[in-house]
Each structure stands twice: as structure tokens, then as C-alpha cells.
Design an enzyme around this catalytic site. Structure first.
Site, PDB file in Angstrom:
ATOM      1  N   ASP A 174       0.898  -1.152   0.000  1.00  0.00           N
ATOM      2  CA  ASP A 174       0.000   0.000   0.000  1.00  0.00           C
ATOM      3  C   ASP A 174       0.934   1.198   0.000  1.00  0.00           C
ATOM      4  O   ASP A 174       1.515   1.525   1.033  1.00  0.00           O
ATOM      5  CB  ASP A 174      -0.908   0.011   1.230  1.00  0.00           C
ATOM      6  CG  ASP A 174      -1.943   1.112   1.110  1.00  0.00           C
ATOM      7  OD1 ASP A 174      -1.544   2.266   0.831  1.00  0.00           O
ATOM      8  OD2 ASP A 174      -3.144   0.842   1.265  1.00  0.00           O
ATOM      9  N   HIS A 175       1.106   1.815  -1.145  1.00  0.00           N
ATOM     10  CA  HIS A 175       2.215   2.784  -1.231  1.00  0.00           C
ATOM     11  C   HIS A 175       1.998   3.997  -0.334  1.00  0.00           C
ATOM     12  O   HIS A 175       2.935   4.712  -0.024  1.00  0.00           O
ATOM     13  CB  HIS A 175       2.521   3.162  -2.688  1.00  0.00           C
ATOM     14  CG  HIS A 175       1.574   4.153  -3.289  1.00  0.00           C
ATOM     15  ND1 HIS A 175       0.342   3.811  -3.768  1.00  0.00           N
ATOM     16  CD2 HIS A 175       1.680   5.488  -3.493  1.00  0.00           C
ATOM     17  CE1 HIS A 175      -0.261   4.884  -4.241  1.00  0.00           C
ATOM     18  NE2 HIS A 175       0.527   5.922  -4.086  1.00  0.00           N
ATOM     19  N   HIS A 238      -5.749   2.897   0.785  1.00  0.00           N
ATOM     20  CA  HIS A 238      -4.972   4.046   1.245  1.00  0.00           C
ATOM     21  C   HIS A 238      -5.651   4.822   2.386  1.00  0.00           C
ATOM     22  O   HIS A 238      -5.032   5.124   3.395  1.00  0.00           O
ATOM     23  CB  HIS A 238      -4.705   5.015   0.094  1.00  0.00           C
ATOM     24  CG  HIS A 238      -4.130   4.364  -1.129  1.00  0.00           C
ATOM     25  ND1 HIS A 238      -3.233   3.329  -1.064  1.00  0.00           N
ATOM     26  CD2 HIS A 238      -4.323   4.597  -2.450  1.00  0.00           C
ATOM     27  CE1 HIS A 238      -2.893   2.965  -2.292  1.00  0.00           C
ATOM     28  NE2 HIS A 238      -3.548   3.713  -3.143  1.00  0.00           N
TER      29      HIS A 238
HETATM   30  C1  BG6 Z   1      -3.312   4.567  -6.737  1.00  0.00           C
HETATM   31  C2  BG6 Z   1      -4.664   4.653  -7.363  1.00  0.00           C
HETATM   32  O1  BG6 Z   1      -3.253   3.506  -5.832  1.00  0.00           O
HETATM   33  O2  BG6 Z   1      -3.035   5.772  -6.044  1.00  0.00           O
HETATM   34  C3  BG6 Z   1      -4.760   5.857  -8.294  1.00  0.00           C
HETATM   35  O3  BG6 Z   1      -4.928   3.470  -8.102  1.00  0.00           O
HETATM   36  C4  BG6 Z   1      -4.339   7.116  -7.590  1.00  0.00           C
HETATM   37  O4  BG6 Z   1      -6.069   6.000  -8.809  1.00  0.00           O
HETATM   38  C5  BG6 Z   1      -2.999   6.918  -6.866  1.00  0.00           C
HETATM   39  O5  BG6 Z   1      -4.224   8.143  -8.552  1.00  0.00           O
HETATM   40  C6  BG6 Z   1      -2.665   8.112  -6.014  1.00  0.00           C
HETATM   41  O6  BG6 Z   1      -1.373   7.967  -5.498  1.00  0.00           O
HETATM   42  P1  BG6 Z   1      -0.487   9.228  -5.159  1.00  0.00           P
HETATM   43  O7  BG6 Z   1       0.741   8.670  -4.529  1.00  0.00           O
HETATM   44  O8  BG6 Z   1      -0.242   9.944  -6.451  1.00  0.00           O
HETATM   45  O9  BG6 Z   1      -1.310  10.061  -4.222  1.00  0.00           O
END
Ligand code: BG6
Length: 490
Positions: A174-175, A238
Site C-alpha cells: 500500500d504505497h 490508502h
Molecule cells: C493509486 C490509485 O493507488 O493511487 C490511483 O490506483 C491514484 O487512482 C494513486 O491516482 C494516487 O497515489 P499518489 O501517490 O499519487 O497520491
């Protein structure tokens, strides 16, 4: 490290630049070799060239030709179908050869294919005996999102994983957990003595978690997104992960299970909606219509590339969440997240209760509540809104901010990309910032009730609308207004 689905976007845009930047920081294990496993025909050289072009565009610390020249020598390409058992035999042989060249025998398998292939890749890895490392070495699997599309599919995927790897060797990405400021939530709460005593329903009125994006369905994402929708794409993972970091009890230690045991208790305490009516009262779903973003015209969601013109998929969600614990009784967590909003920003704000007795600014609207804001991105930092006396003879007060910015305190270079931290953690065997199987399943239990109400037979709550470039539908404002509250301006 073997990346399955290596010709996809993630490898070039995130994984390789993350490894390159770790190398630039001098922290890449010198024995690391990376093998891209994918179906398209490519040579090592053409694969490296493609990655180089992309690295030049996206690398956080720029692109140095000399560093790239040595770094890229550790990257290899392996062509195979994901189902093809023989391709895994050849992979085993390649990995053995790389070990002979000093790769060291540990294995990190990174599943970044379309999720339909996750089970077959796991099965084939097992059949080829690749899931077990040699004596004294390790084999781990990293799994990209989405981890299932509902509870049932997530459970099936967990079963497929456990058939091949132990939970301790499984790293569900989960980044958002890799973002520097998300990690700082625990530090703020548990390394400072002043916050925890007031981190509860006696002092906190409510919490807001907002995640705005100023993008639509660019880059051909529509096909995936229209099937997933915002609730599955962002909230299930997230946003609930951020919520769990805000709401969890202090862990006894920082071990992966110490932290995740506490987080899973939060997921289990989310109050489930009773029925479609309850969902309609507490969850707003919306699609954007035609509008303007930063002066540029933007089409509506249903007019986007690869989106069904009659789609009933949401691109925006606002939800009022209750957590059934002593700490959070009566403290709503309001979450909002959506595409095509005016700017990209993610933040968590803790809204404290007002002072019990009004002494100042009598007769004017009371805005004296303290607000603690954790800015997850961009301009990472933390601010505290307090009241201060306006200079002069009158006893009048005004809101001011105490503000901490990562960039001024630690310099620009301080914030590595989420994937850099997560890849290093997976290599060093620290699963703290990865979702555990039971966290994911409990999050789906909560989400499924909403999805079922939205797509069930009867009583479906309405789809709301907002023009692209605006701050979301009026129904989301109403969700707070009826509680006497309002969304923070972002
Ligand atoms: C991803 C989603 O996990 O996270 C995308 O699939 C989203 O839809 C993205 O745009 C957002 O990540 P960050 O790091 O740019 O906020």
C-alpha cells in the site's frame, strides 16, 4: 528481484527509478540483480533502454549517465507467458546463473501483473520450487494492489498466497504507507508526550481525511477504474490505512506484528452500516461532469476514454465513519477522496473541541477550535492552528498557525519516494509498512457493505454530481453541515 509484469507502467515509472535512487544514495545491496518477467519479446538491451528513457523523465534525483551505466548492468529481461511452467524452469536456471555471478541466493518476487494472474504466478513459482530459498536464504513475495475486489476474492487470494508463502514472507503493497508523512503519524503520536493524552473523544471533536486529485482518466486507466471505482481504488486501502494510523492504540513495540495487531483492531472496530438506508445517509458517491481545471476544459467522467457512457461507477466518495472503541466513541471520521478536483493534495486534520467557556470574541462566530493538520502531500508537514491575541488594547483573538515543513527542516532531498522505502524494507525483511492479510480482509468487510448497497437490487442511493474542477458534490458538504461541521478548505 523478479518483477512479474515488467513491461507494465509501474516498473518503468516507479520500481526501477526507486531502485536507481536507492543506488544513488549508496544504499542498494551491491549483489542485487533485477529480472523483468513479461510476455513481450525484448532483449536485455532494449529493456534497459526503455527503462533508461523513463528514468530520465521521472527519477527524483535526476539521471546520471555513469551511475545508470553501472546500475543497468544488473537488470535482465526474461520472456515468458505467466502460465507457462517451462518459463519458470528457465527462470530458475537464470536465477541460479545470476547467483553464480554473485547475486547471493535471496529471492524477492514482485507481482505487478494484472491481478487475474496473481494465483497462477504463485502456483507456478511453487511448482518450480522457487518459493523456497536455499539454506540460510530467504524467498519473499511482494503483491501489488488491488488485493481482491471484495472480501471473497481477497480471501481466495490470501489462500493462494498461503499455499505458497508464509504470511511473514508476504508483503502486500500500500504505497501510502511508504509516504514519509504517513510514517510520521506514529512518530508524532508516540514520540511526543503532549499529543497522546488528548488523542481521544474527550478532546477531539472529529477527524477529516481528504485526498484530492486533479487528474481524471489519463493514460488509459479508464478500463481498470470503471470496474473498480473510487471506493475500491482509494478508500479500501490508502484512506483506511491512514485512518488506522490515526486511530490505533500505541503498539508495544515497532515490530511488524506489534504495529499491525493494533491496526487490525481498528479495522475490526469500524462500525458497519446496517442497510442501504444507513449507507445512503452516511456515504456520498459522485461522478464529475464537464468543467474546467486550471483554466483547461475537462470532460465529464462518462465521456472519458474507456468509460462506459452509462457508467454507475463513482469517481468521488465522502463517508462518515464511526469507530466503536472507548477512545473514539462519538468522534466521527469524515473521509473524502476524488478525481478531477482543483488540486492534488492529501491531508489529515484533527479538529479539537472548543474551549468549554468562551472568554474572548464574545458575540462573534466561534472559530476557536484548535486544528492539527498533517499534510501527507505535497508540501509535507504539520501545522497547528491556535488562537492568538491581536496586538493592541482590545482582548480580541485571531487564528494563527504554527507550521513545520519537511523541506525547510530537513532540506529537499529528505523525502524519498514511497517505493524506495518499501522496496528497501521488503529486502531487509521488515513488513511493518505492508498490509497483513487480516487487515485487508477486515477492510473489505467494511467496504463490501457499501458496494452491496450501491449495486444491490433495491433502494440504491443516488449518484451525485460535481463539475470537474470543483470541490465535490454539495451532498458531501451536507454530510458535515447536518452535524454542524464543515470540510476544511484545502
Ligand atoms: C493509486 C490509485 O493507488 O493511487 C490511483 O490506483 C491514484 O487512482 C494513486 O491516482 C494516487 O497515489 P499518489 O501517490 O499519487 O497520491
Amino acid at each position: 528481484m523478479v518483477i512479474f509484469g515488467a513491461s507494465g507502467d509501474l516498473t518503468g515509472r516507479k520500481l526501477i527509478p526507486a531502485l536507481y535512487n536507492i543506488a544513488a544514495d549508496g544504499e542498494l545491496p551491491p549483489t542485487l540483480k533485477v529480472v523483468g518477467f513479461a510476455r513481450r519479446e525484448k532483449s536485455n538491451e532494449s529493456f534497459r533502454e526503455e527503462l533508461e528513457e523513463m528514468n530520465k523523465k521521472v527519477s527524483r534525483q535526476g539521471h546520471d549517465d555513469r551511475l545508470w551505466a553501472s546500475f543497468s548492468q544488473s537488470i535482465f529481461y526474461h520472456r515468458s507467458e505467466f502460465e507457462d511452467a517451462e518459463g519458470y524452469e528457465r527462470l530458475a536456471k537464470l536465477l541460479d546463473d545470476l547467483d553464480q555471478q554473485g547475486a547471493g541466493g535471496n529471492r524477492l518476487f514482485y507481482l505487478s501483473t494484472s491481478p487475474d494472474y496473481f494465483p497462477i504466478v504463485l502456483e507456478r513459482l511453487k511448482a518450480a520450487g522457487l518459493h523456497r530459498a536455499a539454506e540460510g536464504k530467504w524467498a519473499r513475495v511482494v503483491i501489488e494492489k488491488p488485493f481482491g475486489t471484495d472480501l471473497e476474492t481477497a480471501q481466495a487470494l490470501n489462500r493462494a498466497v498461503y499455499d505458497t508463502f508464509d504470511e511473514k514472507d508476504t508483503y502486500r503493497i500500500d504505497h501510502y504507507l511508504g509516504k514519509e508523512t504517513a510514517q510520521n503519524i506514529m512518530v508524532l503520536r508516540f514520540a511526543n508526550a503532549i499529543f497522546e493524552p488528548i488523542w481521544n473523544s474527550r478532546y477531539i471533536d472529529h477527524v477529516q481525511i481528504s485526498c484530492a486529485e486533479n487528474l481524471g482518466m489519463e493514460g488509459g486507466r479508464g478500463g481498470y477504474y470503471d470496474k473498480a471505482g473510487c471506493l475500491r481504488d482509494m478508500v479500501q486501502n490508502h484512506l483506511l490505512q491512514l485512518l488506522s494510523l490515526v486511530a490505533m492504540e500505541p503498539p508495544t513495540d515497532l515490530s511488524a506484528d506489534g504495529v499491525r495487531d493494533e491496526k487490525v483492531k481498528v479495522f475490526r472496530s469500524l462500525r458497519h452500516f446496517k442497510d442501504a438506508r444507513d449507507v445512503a445517509d452516511n456515504v456520498v458517491r459522485a461522478q464529475y461532469t464537464e468543467g474546467t481545471i486550471n483554466g483547461k476544459p475537462a470532460v465529464g467522467y462518462r465521456q472519458e476514454d474507456r468509460i462506459n457512457p452509462e457508467s454507475m461507477t463513482e469517481a468521488y466518495v465522502a463517508v462518515k465513519i464511526s469507530i466503536d472503541t472507548w477512545r473514539w466513541e462519538g468522534v466521527p471520521f469524515y473521509l473524502r477522496v476524488g478525481k478531477q478536483l482543483p488540486k492534488k493534495t492529501t491531508e489529515i486534520s484533527i479538529h479539537f473541541k472548543r474551549p468549554p467557556h468562551v472568554l474572548f470574541n464574545k458575540g462573534t462566530e466561534d472559530d476557536s477550535a484548535n486544528v492539527l493538520v498533517m499534510r501527507i502531500q505535497p508540501d509535507e508537514g504539520i501545522s497547528l492552528r491556535i488562537q492568538s491575541k491581536i496586538p493592541g488594547p482590545a482582548a480580541r483573538t485571531e487564528r494563527v498557525k504554527m507550521d513545520f515543513h519537511y523541506s525547510t527542516s530537513f532540506g529537499k532531498k529528505a523525502s524519498p519516494e514511497a517505493y524506495e522505502r518499501l522496496l528497501l524494507d521488503a529486502m531487509s525483511g521488515d513488513a511493518t509498512l505492508f498490509a497483513r492479510g487480516d487487515e485487508v480482509e477486515n477492510a473489505w468487510r467494511y467496504i463490501d457493505i457499501i458496494e452491496n448497497a450501491w449495486h444491490g437490487e433495491s433502494g440504491q442511493p443516488p449518484m451525485c454530481h460535481y463539475p470537474a474542477g470543483s470541490w465535490g458534490p454539495s451532498e458531501a458538504d451536507e454530510l458535515l453541515r447536518r452535524d454542524g461541521r464543515e470540510w476544511r478548505r484545502l
